[in-house]
Design an enzyme around this catalytic site. Structure first.
Site: not given
Length: 314
Positions: A153-154, A228, A237
């Site tokens: 989001q950022f 989590v 990645d």
């Protein structure tokens, strides 16, 4: 489950001797899913930088160019995909763009999957963990040549200059990102309120395709996955690599591609946290070494994930 014909990925990412980030997190899943992976290691470190100590070397843009020239001289610079992640250096990033553009001239169907790693939010406050001068390079050079991008989001907010407070605003931001170039945008994590409650994390996906008669169709989805409680490294990645694989296998179905990617992700993270807690012992917080992704142990889940997370079409 292998791709019909040989499918080759050029992955330009970090390498660590120990653990799973960058190319170490991307190569194994892609190979398991039937892809040929050619890796350029943008750095070679002993381990990821979340550990107390790390040592190693960094590849500069000239050295990247030299490696690419070697491939070119042997006429083995034909690729179906390019995958990139964390980079700290503007000239290196600019060289990646040059390489992608050249590869696209050779193969107009080449798909560039880019994770524009720049920063994240902690307790609602965003901060960049790469030099600020990378933002204009990503925004003006990288994103326009990318086909699939996976910002959080950022990073989506940084690229568009728009803040996201609601799902509606997130969809508008994804439309702005489409307008910059990429056909597929996945906001991999957000601080939006999940319908299922606070224990869930929202990811959003948008796929814009042009139909035969020239009309634009957009498929938008929301994925809610259980949070989590741990800090993992290499998850972004792994996510980008698996998204590459599953969008290849389901080219016009972002819903299924995201369900498989996020489900596999959950399997890996659950296995990792369980194992890390067992190693750390009752009441102890697992350390960086114990929280390394359980990649090899998750081979079957990566290859054929049981769908435990469903996506909602918006």
């Amino acid at each position: 489950m292998e791709p019909e014909r040989e499918c080759r990925v050029l992955s330009i990412q970090s390498h660590v001797v120990r653990g799973y980030v960058g190319n170490k997190a991307a190569t194994f899943p892609l190979q398991v899913l039937g892809f040929e992976v050619d890796t350029v290691n943008s750095v070679q470190f002993s381990n990821h930088t979340g550990y107390a100590h790390w040592k190693g070397q960094v590849l500069n843009s000239d050295e990247l160019h030299e490696l690419y020239e070697g491939l070119k001289l042997n006429k083995v610079n034909q690729y179906d995909y390019v995958l990139t992640g964390y980079t700290r250096d503007t000239s290196f990033l600019a060289m990646v763009v040059d390489i992608v553009q050249e590869l696209k001239q050779q193969n107009s169907n080449l798909v560039y999957v880019c994770d524009p790693v720049m920063g994240d939010k902690w307790n609602g406050e965003g901060s960049m963990y790469v030099p600020k001068d990378l933002l204009p390079v990503y925004r003006d050079k990288v994103v326009p040549v990318a086909d699939i991008i996976t910002p959080n989001q950022f990073e989506a907010e940084l690229l568009t200059g728009r803040k996201i407070h609601t799902e509606e605003e997130a969809l508008e931001v994804m439309d702005m990102l489409h307008a910059m170039g990429p056909e597929t945008v996945v906001i991999t994590s957000s601080d939006l309120q999940a319908p299922l409650g606070n224990d869930y994390l929202i990811a959003l996906g948008s796929h814009r395709k042009t139909t035969a008669d020239g009309t634009k169709m957009t498929q938008r989805i929301r994925v809610e996955s259980p949070k989590v409680d741990a800090v993992f490294v290499g998850t972004g990645d792994l996510f980008a690599a698996m998204l590459l694989a599953w969008t290849h296998k389901h080219p016009n179905n972002l819903k299924v591609a995201c369900e498989k990617t996020v489900s596999a992700m959950q399997h890996v993270l659950q296995r990792t946290i369980k194992s890390a807690k067992a190693q750390a012992g009752e009441g102890n917080k697992p350390n960086s070494a114990q929280l390394e992704l359980r990649m090899v142990q998750s081979k079957k889940d990566i290859e054929n994930p049981e769908i435990i997370v469903k996506a909602t079409v918006l």
